[in-house]
Write a protein that holds these residues in place. Structure first.
Motif, PDB file in Angstrom:
ATOM      1  N   THR A   1      -8.414 -14.673  -5.137  1.00 58.72           N
ATOM      2  CA  THR A   1      -9.791 -15.371  -4.547  1.00 58.72           C
ATOM      3  C   THR A   1     -10.238 -13.877  -4.054  1.00 58.72           C
ATOM      4  OG1 THR A   1      -8.774 -15.580  -2.427  1.00 58.72           O
ATOM      5  CG2 THR A   1      -8.751 -17.437  -4.243  1.00 58.72           C
ATOM      6  N   SER A   2     -11.621 -14.009  -3.715  1.00 51.27           N
ATOM      7  CA  SER A   2     -12.323 -13.083  -3.108  1.00 51.27           C
ATOM      8  C   SER A   2     -11.843 -12.598  -1.756  1.00 51.27           C
ATOM      9  CB  SER A   2     -14.084 -13.062  -3.000  1.00 51.27           C
ATOM     10  OG  SER A   2     -13.944 -14.363  -2.369  1.00 51.27           O
ATOM     11  N   ASN A   3     -11.400 -13.523  -0.894  1.00 43.96           N
ATOM     12  CA  ASN A   3     -10.869 -13.121   0.537  1.00 43.96           C
ATOM     13  C   ASN A   3      -9.345 -12.221   0.197  1.00 43.96           C
ATOM     14  OD1 ASN A   3     -12.740 -14.561   1.591  1.00 43.96           O
ATOM     15  ND2 ASN A   3     -11.337 -16.329   2.335  1.00 43.96           N
ATOM     16  N   GLU A   4      -8.675 -12.794  -0.878  1.00 40.57           N
ATOM     17  CA  GLU A   4      -7.346 -12.110  -0.940  1.00 40.57           C
ATOM     18  C   GLU A   4      -8.016 -10.584  -1.642  1.00 40.57           C
ATOM     19  OE1 GLU A   4      -4.457 -15.821  -2.411  1.00 40.57           O
ATOM     20  OE2 GLU A   4      -6.123 -15.163  -3.739  1.00 40.57           O
ATOM     21  N   ARG A   5      -8.695 -10.544  -2.259  1.00 38.80           N
ATOM     22  CA  ARG A   5      -9.136  -9.268  -2.914  1.00 38.80           C
ATOM     23  C   ARG A   5      -9.648  -8.213  -1.621  1.00 38.80           C
ATOM     24  NH1 ARG A   5     -12.202  -9.888  -8.889  1.00 38.80           N
ATOM     25  NH2 ARG A   5     -10.547 -11.571  -9.222  1.00 38.80           N
ATOM     26  N   LEU A   6     -10.289  -8.965  -0.871  1.00 39.07           N
ATOM     27  CA  LEU A   6     -10.569  -8.091   0.297  1.00 39.07           C
ATOM     28  C   LEU A   6      -9.614  -7.568   1.191  1.00 39.07           C
ATOM     29  CD1 LEU A   6     -13.893 -10.045   1.662  1.00 39.07           C
ATOM     30  CD2 LEU A   6     -13.663  -7.463   0.685  1.00 39.07           C
ATOM     31  N   LEU A   7      -8.360  -8.736   1.250  1.00 41.40           N
ATOM     32  CA  LEU A   7      -7.270  -8.265   1.919  1.00 41.40           C
ATOM     33  C   LEU A   7      -6.468  -7.221   1.286  1.00 41.40           C
ATOM     34  CD1 LEU A   7      -5.817 -11.748   3.219  1.00 41.40           C
ATOM     35  CD2 LEU A   7      -6.441  -9.865   4.573  1.00 41.40           C
ATOM     36  N   ALA A   8      -6.380  -7.257  -0.005  1.00 38.09           N
ATOM     37  CA  ALA A   8      -5.872  -6.169  -0.609  1.00 38.09           C
ATOM     38  C   ALA A   8      -6.489  -4.733  -0.501  1.00 38.09           C
ATOM     39  CB  ALA A   8      -5.588  -6.608  -2.281  1.00 38.09           C
ATOM     40  N   LEU A   9      -7.856  -4.975  -0.605  1.00 41.35           N
ATOM     41  CA  LEU A   9      -8.363  -3.721  -0.459  1.00 41.35           C
ATOM     42  C   LEU A   9      -8.209  -3.225   1.037  1.00 41.35           C
ATOM     43  CD1 LEU A   9     -10.486  -2.108  -1.767  1.00 41.35           C
ATOM     44  CD2 LEU A   9     -12.404  -3.268  -0.474  1.00 41.35           C
ATOM     45  N   ALA A  10      -8.272  -4.049   1.937  1.00 44.42           N
ATOM     46  CA  ALA A  10      -7.910  -3.552   3.200  1.00 44.42           C
ATOM     47  C   ALA A  10      -6.813  -2.787   3.552  1.00 44.42           C
ATOM     48  CB  ALA A  10      -8.234  -4.774   4.221  1.00 44.42           C
ATOM     49  N   ALA A  11      -5.772  -3.373   2.900  1.00 39.15           N
ATOM     50  CA  ALA A  11      -4.560  -2.894   2.910  1.00 39.15           C
ATOM     51  C   ALA A  11      -4.449  -1.701   2.317  1.00 39.15           C
ATOM     52  CB  ALA A  11      -3.397  -3.882   2.287  1.00 39.15           C
ATOM     53  N   LEU A  12      -5.375  -1.419   1.256  1.00 42.08           N
ATOM     54  CA  LEU A  12      -5.110  -0.139   0.419  1.00 42.08           C
ATOM     55  C   LEU A  12      -6.015   0.804   1.369  1.00 42.08           C
ATOM     56  CD1 LEU A  12      -4.475   1.470  -2.128  1.00 42.08           C
ATOM     57  CD2 LEU A  12      -6.941   0.595  -2.940  1.00 42.08           C
ATOM     58  N   VAL A  13      -6.956   0.534   2.090  1.00 40.40           N
ATOM     59  CA  VAL A  13      -7.721   1.304   2.978  1.00 40.40           C
ATOM     60  C   VAL A  13      -6.706   1.708   4.243  1.00 40.40           C
ATOM     61  CG1 VAL A  13      -9.446   1.647   4.400  1.00 40.40           C
ATOM     62  CG2 VAL A  13      -9.919   0.583   2.196  1.00 40.40           C
ATOM     63  N   ILE A  14      -6.105   0.937   4.440  1.00 39.15           N
ATOM     64  CA  ILE A  14      -5.085   1.174   5.733  1.00 39.15           C
ATOM     65  C   ILE A  14      -4.101   2.252   5.077  1.00 39.15           C
ATOM     66  CG2 ILE A  14      -3.281   0.385   7.337  1.00 39.15           C
ATOM     67  CD1 ILE A  14      -4.899  -2.405   7.704  1.00 39.15           C
ATOM     68  N   ALA A  15      -3.505   2.001   3.915  1.00 38.24           N
ATOM     69  CA  ALA A  15      -2.357   2.866   3.562  1.00 38.24           C
ATOM     70  C   ALA A  15      -3.382   4.365   3.593  1.00 38.24           C
ATOM     71  CB  ALA A  15      -2.010   2.377   2.070  1.00 38.24           C
ATOM     72  N   ALA A  16      -4.300   4.353   2.851  1.00 37.49           N
ATOM     73  CA  ALA A  16      -5.033   5.532   2.682  1.00 37.49           C
ATOM     74  C   ALA A  16      -5.322   6.538   3.901  1.00 37.49           C
ATOM     75  CB  ALA A  16      -6.353   5.221   1.874  1.00 37.49           C
TER      76      ALA A  16
ATOM     77  N   TRP B   1      -2.554  10.998  -1.465  1.00 35.13           N
ATOM     78  CA  TRP B   1      -3.847  10.189  -1.804  1.00 35.13           C
ATOM     79  C   TRP B   1      -3.485  10.000  -3.441  1.00 35.13           C
ATOM     80  CZ3 TRP B   1      -6.572  13.492   2.266  1.00 35.13           C
ATOM     81  CH2 TRP B   1      -6.770  12.794   3.415  1.00 35.13           C
ATOM     82  N   LEU B   2      -3.034  11.350  -4.097  1.00 35.19           N
ATOM     83  CA  LEU B   2      -3.027  11.162  -5.462  1.00 35.19           C
ATOM     84  C   LEU B   2      -2.296   9.875  -6.032  1.00 35.19           C
ATOM     85  CD1 LEU B   2      -3.875  12.667  -8.253  1.00 35.19           C
ATOM     86  CD2 LEU B   2      -1.563  13.956  -7.945  1.00 35.19           C
ATOM     87  N   ALA B   3      -0.934  10.005  -5.362  1.00 33.62           N
ATOM     88  CA  ALA B   3       0.132   9.002  -5.794  1.00 33.62           C
ATOM     89  C   ALA B   3      -0.504   7.546  -5.487  1.00 33.62           C
ATOM     90  CB  ALA B   3       1.174   9.199  -5.251  1.00 33.62           C
ATOM     91  N   LEU B   4      -1.170   7.532  -4.306  1.00 37.22           N
ATOM     92  CA  LEU B   4      -1.628   6.227  -3.599  1.00 37.22           C
ATOM     93  C   LEU B   4      -2.841   5.638  -4.584  1.00 37.22           C
ATOM     94  CD1 LEU B   4      -1.349   4.079  -1.504  1.00 37.22           C
ATOM     95  CD2 LEU B   4      -3.256   5.160  -0.373  1.00 37.22           C
ATOM     96  N   GLY B   5      -3.849   6.495  -5.172  1.00 32.68           N
ATOM     97  CA  GLY B   5      -4.692   6.334  -5.750  1.00 32.68           C
ATOM     98  C   GLY B   5      -4.166   5.932  -7.280  1.00 32.68           C
ATOM     99  N   ILE B   6      -3.495   6.590  -7.850  1.00 30.95           N
ATOM    100  CA  ILE B   6      -2.784   6.186  -9.143  1.00 30.95           C
ATOM    101  C   ILE B   6      -2.179   4.947  -9.021  1.00 30.95           C
ATOM    102  CG2 ILE B   6      -1.455   6.791 -10.922  1.00 30.95           C
ATOM    103  CD1 ILE B   6      -2.042   9.933 -10.398  1.00 30.95           C
ATOM    104  N   ALA B   7      -1.359   4.556  -7.797  1.00 32.04           N
ATOM    105  CA  ALA B   7      -0.686   3.340  -8.022  1.00 32.04           C
ATOM    106  C   ALA B   7      -1.583   2.238  -7.763  1.00 32.04           C
ATOM    107  CB  ALA B   7       0.279   3.456  -6.717  1.00 32.04           C
ATOM    108  N   ALA B   8      -2.585   2.395  -7.005  1.00 36.01           N
ATOM    109  CA  ALA B   8      -3.399   1.510  -6.838  1.00 36.01           C
ATOM    110  C   ALA B   8      -4.248   1.122  -8.330  1.00 36.01           C
ATOM    111  CB  ALA B   8      -4.474   1.884  -5.743  1.00 36.01           C
ATOM    112  N   LEU B   9      -4.571   2.172  -8.900  1.00 37.83           N
ATOM    113  CA  LEU B   9      -5.214   2.046 -10.230  1.00 37.83           C
ATOM    114  C   LEU B   9      -4.398   1.068 -11.360  1.00 37.83           C
ATOM    115  CD1 LEU B   9      -6.966   5.377 -10.915  1.00 37.83           C
ATOM    116  CD2 LEU B   9      -8.162   2.987 -10.780  1.00 37.83           C
ATOM    117  N   VAL B  10      -3.106   1.805 -11.249  1.00 41.25           N
ATOM    118  CA  VAL B  10      -2.165   1.186 -12.103  1.00 41.25           C
ATOM    119  C   VAL B  10      -1.837  -0.376 -11.864  1.00 41.25           C
ATOM    120  CG1 VAL B  10       0.290   1.003 -12.802  1.00 41.25           C
ATOM    121  CG2 VAL B  10      -0.916   3.069 -12.876  1.00 41.25           C
TER     122      VAL B  10
END
Lengths: 629, 263, 400
Positions: free
Chosen positions: A307-322, A460-469
């Motif tokens: 859901t869009s809420n969940e997408r936001l959460l996932a994005l937030a997790a990614l941003v925190i990880a970054a 960042w490279l690994a995280l970015g590729i992991a996120a894309l994959v």
């Protein structure tokens, strides 16, 4: 001539011990469908207990008594394990029991060292079977002759047990059709427990009988477990005769093979298995598995896009990880990169295993091929890093295209074992072809270029590729192809009846998963700066399985969490204690019992329960937002 | 037989297993929009015959033609692409997917989008899937997991799936087995209505004689692998050979069938 | 998906936990990595050895007045995990140097890491020649006598045997392969008349000893070179004894005289094998006496070869740190090159040319005494006498 006879007999003796252990595994699998990873551990405990007993009980009676006592003692341990651990998880998703027995194995490996000490133990020789018998100038150890006789005797006893007792009839019935036995009103619980006990007894006896010829040590289990699985599969799952024939076949091929190719042993069993499975997809004596009847009322939540809420959460997790590089040191960043890489590896297997229903036991092959691809391109061709990262995974892709073609012709455990065989073949090529791969000493000096050299940049490279994959694979789950793939998992009959070439769909999924794993491997080569045959090895394949199962095999994104938890925990534990296997094994068993659907699977279930009991106003989260971009 | 090419033409179909003739020299044909029942006692060869029509099984001799085109020896998926839908005696659906997704998979296959890796499947032909589900009376169940459905609903779902490629011919193996009497009538009425509207030929096997005699335009009767009768329900009902076969063991098979046994 | 946040957080908390503890700033820290969980039989005595050394060093006032702290990590027997550990030691713990490792591939992985990250690395146990030669680098030093050196020591004794027909049994991996290759090369130089009649390559840890023994016997060699060790050796010896393989044949065997491998054989120890090893019971030098006494007092156990290696690794590390007076890698390298120091086996030197220490090994014959295997007629072979010429070394070693 006498030499060939003796070599043949020697092969038979090797076959006998292999058969004992394999028959136990085969019986257990046949009835309970548990891939009992701990079978080798029971074999090892059998040897250790037998060692202790033979050192204390004297005389011939003491020796042989010790063998039987040890096997009985271990069988009792087996009963305990079955009742306390496995019974709770028979209804868990397929292969989840593998996770439990894997945890048990880890614990046992450390426990035996704690109990019996680290040194190799050499036990007594068997009374009455110390020497050798002269056969036209060749010596045959009398203990070998004992084993040669014992093999068929055990086979005979098992045959009688299965043909002439009610219990045996039930076991055979259960092997052919589990649901039927349940329907007949047989107490399935005790049938399973007794079968497990018999299987473990055979494994422990096989271990105990090694006392006069082997050293007892804490890695005995690993030495035998894979080989035994291979024997069982070559013979045909659930077939005792098949296990016997396969044990003889493998042992004799080895005994004579080394006369011509002294280096053949390392790969022989896997070659035999690959050939047998390609020619006879159900092993020599196996029967096609009846398609598992899905229980009506299967409690699988239908998958849905976030859901869009969940997408936001996932994005937030990614941003925190970054933001990790802003406050963490180099070590944490490197560990973070490693975890990101294993997320890639785990989601790639998840795609094949959860979405496609194809559990690969050899997924590390494609991870490793990606790593070797990078190493070859960087060291031999001297290509720049960015090109290596792009092209390296193609090796994983090509490997998956070739092996996947054969593997998807099979299903279930046979598929798993064929993928394992392929992985081992690739591994042994990397291990043996020293002039190209450097053998077990690997290829060194594959370090990233300057732009990615610092730990934060690489992270960042690994995280970015992991996120894309992860995003790409998740998108594929909800693509037309993903639907088709899930369809092949649920019903081959139906997919064929609506015009879908299931094998081609599965093959495509295999190639996608292999390529993705290759991307992980390519990054891994740069993270470590080196490539070793380990990167293709069984233990890495098992790690991937564990990550997927731990996260939850029935979920869409469990693998991400499984990889993070498992990898972070294992890195932390190995850094903190020499007993990391003990703790990790205990943790896995705890998870298995508490979260029988995996971590994410369990969380989803809890969330669903809460949703059901809450007023309709909160349905915002539950409503699929198809229109979200 | 009309001058026009029949929708389905079966000629001299035979299959034996280890010397036992499961099906022997069976020939019949089916027109578009016609509903043909294939009946016979247990072991008569109905399922074998059926499986040979959609490629699940290969005949030893004989031919099957769809609108004049040979389909013998083709794979089930190829025959489906030529416009033959099928439902199974024991339903085969995608248990972990929702009802709508089940239909969408068939639509994806029909639309040749199977290898579309990045499109959105939830949005794929959503409307068409909904229409098909409405058609079979499953519109209200679209978001339910398929694994939760009652048996009768699964049968209806299978019908919707079978209709997804706008078939010319429907093969239905015991479409009403395991359903309540009321549901049977409903499903067959629905099937007949769809067949007439869209001019689809339907071949079905069935144990329930009420269903057969009420809904079939024509009936063919198999016994021990051979065709023993063919005709309108009235003709078949009056056929002494058929009566002999059914009176001989009718009660027995009927009881067995109720327990879910099959040919 | 909300779970993701929580777990990411938890994962980071775990990492942070790993970084939290660190020693006082005045301490000198050495990072140590070994396969403790995979190979406890070899690494336990090794650990006892280095712990003894740390105790002695600190009792004597530490290194230039600073306390020595060794931070030890397990690598689980995997090169990739060893690198993670190395990274943790260097990045989080801030160690002055890395030491340790047992398996050759792990030694090489850490050596490559050291080269890349510019960290001083003293390899303790890995035997492969590549560590100091073909894959040598300026940051890496090695203590234990290499494969080549041990082969050369054995060849010296083997060449005197009358046997002309030789067979080899070696584990099928780099160590086994290069041990056989070096032995064959050196042996053929000294004895052009000998023939190699059979070779067996059982997989490491998985020997099917019966067929292997039978196959070797069928080739009817006069002498056998063995490179297997550990549990494989036990199986080989038991099968060989039962089948009479060793009767009337000379056997030359790598490492078998080390207590780690000899002791498990107990009363099945074959007699008369020419082996390299560590006869702690028959070494009568003041240096060794002192070590033995201290070791036995502390642990109430006898030392294995691993104990010597562990002990001397940390002693050497301390000597290098003391001389350098700094933990800068370049200064450590300068201090280590050509540095001589005492050891339980007598004085050793880290060669400037290839960073190999001149620690030697004992060569003797196996024998049975009171139902246990021992080495007799043991002679200490100095490492410096069994290395190739400087010109050859320079050819093999990549330029820094």
């Amino acid at each position: 001539m006498a030499f060939y006879v003796v070599q043949f007999l020697t092969g038979l003796a090797s076959a006998a011990s292999l058969f004992l252990v394999a028959s136990g595994l085969s019986i257990i699998f046949g009835v309970t469908r548990i891939v009992n990873f701990a079978h080798g551990a029971f074999y090892m405990i059998g040897a250790y207990i037998a060692f202790t007993l033979t050192e204390r009980l004297s005389g011939a009676f003491g020796f042989w008594g010790s063998m039987v006592l040890a096997a009985i003692a271990v069988a009792l341990i087996g009963v305990l394990v079955e009742m306390v651990l496995l019974r709770r998880i028979y209804h868990a998703p397929e292969l989840f029991q593998l996770l439990a027995t894997f945890g048990l194995t880890l614990m046992v490996e450390d426990l035996v060292v704690l109990i019996w000490g680290p040194d190799d133990l050499v036990g007594r020789r068997a009374p009455g079977f110390r020497g050798a018998i002269d056969f036209f100038g060749q010596n045959i150890p009398s203990y070998d002759l004992f084993l040669i006789v014992l093999g068929p005797v055990v086979l005979g006893i098992l045959w009688l047990l299965f043909q002439r007792t009610r219990w045996g009839v039930l076991v055979r019935a259960a092997t052919q059709d589990r649901d039927m036995v349940a329907a007949l009103g047989v107490n399935q619980k005790w049938l399973f427990t007794s079968v497990f006990a018999v299987g473990v007894f055979l494994a422990a006896l096989g271990g105990a009988l090694q006392i006069p010829r082997d050293a007892v040590h804490h890695a005995m289990d690993l030495r035998i477990i894979v080989e035994v699985f291979v024997v069982v599969v070559i013979g045909g799952l659930g077939s005792i005769v098949g296990a016997f024939v396969a044990a003889v076949l493998v042992s004799e091929l080895n005994a004579f093979g080394i006369l011509i190719f002294p280096k053949i042993s390392i790969i022989l069993v896997f070659l035999v298995m690959a050939v047998v499975l390609i020619v006879r997809p159900w092993g020599l004596f196996g029967k096609p598995e009846a398609p598992a009847r899905k229980t009506p009322g299967l409690t699988v939540n239908p998958w849905r896009p976030l859901t869009s809420n969940e997408r936001l959460l996932a994005l937030a997790a990614l941003v925190i990880a970054a933001t990790l590089p802003l406050f963490a040191g180099n070590y944490a960043l490197t560990v973070g990169s490693e975890i990101a890489i294993f997320v890639i590896f785990a989601v790639s297997l998840h795609f094949l295993m959860s979405v496609g229903g194809l559990a690969s036991f050899g997924h590390a092959a494609y991870f490793g091929l990606g790593a070797y691809g990078v190493a070859f391109l960087a060291k031999m061709a001297g290509l720049p890093m960015i090109l290596c990262l792009l092209l390296g995974p193609l090796m994983g892709c090509m490997g998956a295209a070739v092996f996947g073609f054969f593997a998807v012709q099979l299903s279930g455990v046979y598929f798993a074992m064929l993928t394992l065989a392929f992985a081992q073949i690739v591994w042994s090529i990397a291990f043996q072809w020293v002039s190209v791969t450097g053998g077990d000493n690997g290829i060194l000096g594959v370090w990233p270029e300057k732009w990615a050299g610092s730990p934060s940049h690489f992270y960042w490279l690994a995280l970015g590729i992991a996120a894309l994959v992860t995003i790409a694979l998740r998108a594929m789950v909800f693509s037309p192809f993903g639907y088709a793939l899930r369809a092949t998992r649920d019903s081959l009959l139906r997919t064929e009846a609506i015009g879908i070439n299931a094998k081609r769909i599965q093959w495509t999924a295999f190639v996608i998963a292999g390529t993705t794993a290759g991307i992980g491997g390519a990054l891994f080569a740069y993270l470590k700066g080196s490539v070793f045959p380990d990167n293709l090895g069984i233990s890495l394949s098992v790690d991937a399985l564990v990550m997927v199962l731990l996260g939850g095999v029935e979920t869409v994104s469990g693998a991400v969490i499984g990889a993070i938890v498992y990898k972070a925990l294992s890195i932390w534990l190995i850094s903190q204690t020499d007993l990391s296997k003990l703790v990790l094994g205990g943790f896995i068993m705890l998870i298995v019992v508490v979260f029988p659907k995996g971590i994410v699977g369990m969380l989803e279930m809890l969330a669903q329960r809460r949703r059901k009991s809450s007023p309709p106003g909160s349905s915002l989260l539950a409503k699929p937002i198809e229109s979200a971009e | 037989m009309s001058v026009a090419t029949p929708l389905l033409a079966v000629e001299g179909l035979s299959k034996s297993y280890g010397g036992i003739h499961a099906v022997r020299g069976v020939s019949f044909s089916l027109r578009a929009g016609e509903i043909l029942a294939l009946i016979g006692p247990n072991g008569a060869g109905k399922s074998t015959c059926f499986d040979m029509l959609n490629g699940q099984n290969q005949p030893d001799t004989g031919q099957v033609r769809l609108l004049g085109e040979e389909i013998t020896g083709k794979k089930p998926r190829e025959i489906w692409r030529m416009g033959v839908g099928r439902t199974f005696q024991i339903t085969a659906t995608f248990a972990t997917m929702t009802v709508r997704e089940n239909v969408q998979v068939a639509l994806i296959s029909h639309g040749k989008q199977l290898f579309n890796l990045f499109g959105s499947a939830p949005r794929f032909e959503r409307g068409e899937a909904g229409r098909l589900l409405e058609l079979v009376g499953m519109g209200g169940y679209a978001d339910r997991p398929c694994g939760e459905l009652a048996y009768g609903d699964l049968k209806r779902l299978e019908l919707a799936v079978a209709l997804a490629n706008q078939p010319k011919l429907l093969l239905m193996d015991e479409p009403t087995a395991g359903m309540a009497p009321r549901e049977r009538v409903d499903l067959m009425r629905l099937t007949a209505q769809i067949a007439r509207e869209k001019s689809i030929g339907v071949l079905f096997t069935e144990h329930d004689m009420d269903v057969v005699f009420e809904h079939a335009d024509r009936i063919i009767v198999l016994n021990r692998g051979t065709l023993i009768a063919e005709g309108t329900p009235a003709e078949v009902r009056g056929n002494p050979q058929v009566q002999a076969v059914y009176l001989g063991e009718g009660l027995v098979y009927d009881a067995r069938h109720r327990e879910g046994a099959s040919t | 998906m909300r779970a993701r946040n929580y777990f990411v957080g938890a994962a980071f908390a775990l990492l942070a936990g790993g970084m939290a503890h660190s020693a006082l700033a005045q301490d000198i820290k050495i990072g140590e990595i070994n396969s403790y969980s995979l190979l406890p039989a070899f690494t336990e005595p090794y650990r006892k050895g280095w712990q003894l050394a740390v105790e002695e060093i600190n009792a004597a006032g530490g290194i230039n007045g600073k306390k020595l702290v060794v931070i030890s990590k397990d690598d689980g027997g995997k090169p990739a995990d060893a690198q993670t550990a190395a990274n943790e030691l260097v990045s989080s713990e801030g160690v002055a140097m890395l030491t340790g490792t047992f398996l050759s591939n792990i030694g090489l992985a850490v050596s490559d890491f050291a080269n890349q990250k510019k960290v001083f690395f003293l390899a303790a146990e890995p035997l492969t020649d590549a560590v100091t030669w073909s894959k040598g680098n300026k940051y890496t030093f090695r203590l234990r006598p290499s494969n080549y050196m041990q082969a050369a020591m054995l060849v010296e004794a083997a060449a005197k045997l009358p046997a002309k027909r030789w067979a080899t049994i070696a584990p099928n991996y780099e160590y086994g392969q290069s041990a056989v290759a070096v032995f064959k090369k050196l042996m053929s130089e000294k004895r052009p008349d000998i023939q190699w009649v059979d070779e067996q390559w059982p997989p490491q840890g998985k020997i099917d000893a019966g067929p292997v023994v039978q196959a070797v016997a069928a080739a009817n060699p006069e002498a056998i070179l063995n490179v297997t060790f550990g549990a494989d050796l036990v199986k080989l010896v038991r099968e060989g004894n039962t089948r009479g393989l060793f009767k009337g044949r000379e056997v030359v065997s790598f490492l078998t005289g080390e207590p780690e491998y000899l002791d498990p054989l107990k009363d099945e120890t074959p007699e008369g094998w020419i082996v390299t090893g560590y006869p702690w019971y028959s070494i009568k030098t003041p240096e060794h006496d002192a070590f033995l006494k201290a070791y036995q007092t502390k642990y109430n156990d006898y030392p294995r070869l691993g104990s010597i290696v562990g002990y001397q690794t940390i002693k050497a590390a301390a000597a290098i740190l003391a001389k350098a007076g700094s933990s800068e890698p370049e200064k450590l390298i300068a201090a280590a090159e050509g540095l001589s120091m005492p050891s339980p086996f007598g004085e050793i030197t880290f060669r400037k040319i290839d960073h190999q220490s001149t620690l030697g090994a004992y060569v003797g014959k196996t024998a049975l005494k009171d139902g246990k295997g021992v080495m007799v007629d043991s002679v200490y072979k100095k490492g410096s006498d069994y290395l190739p010429s400087d010109a050859e070394v320079e050819k093999m070693r990549p330029k820094d």
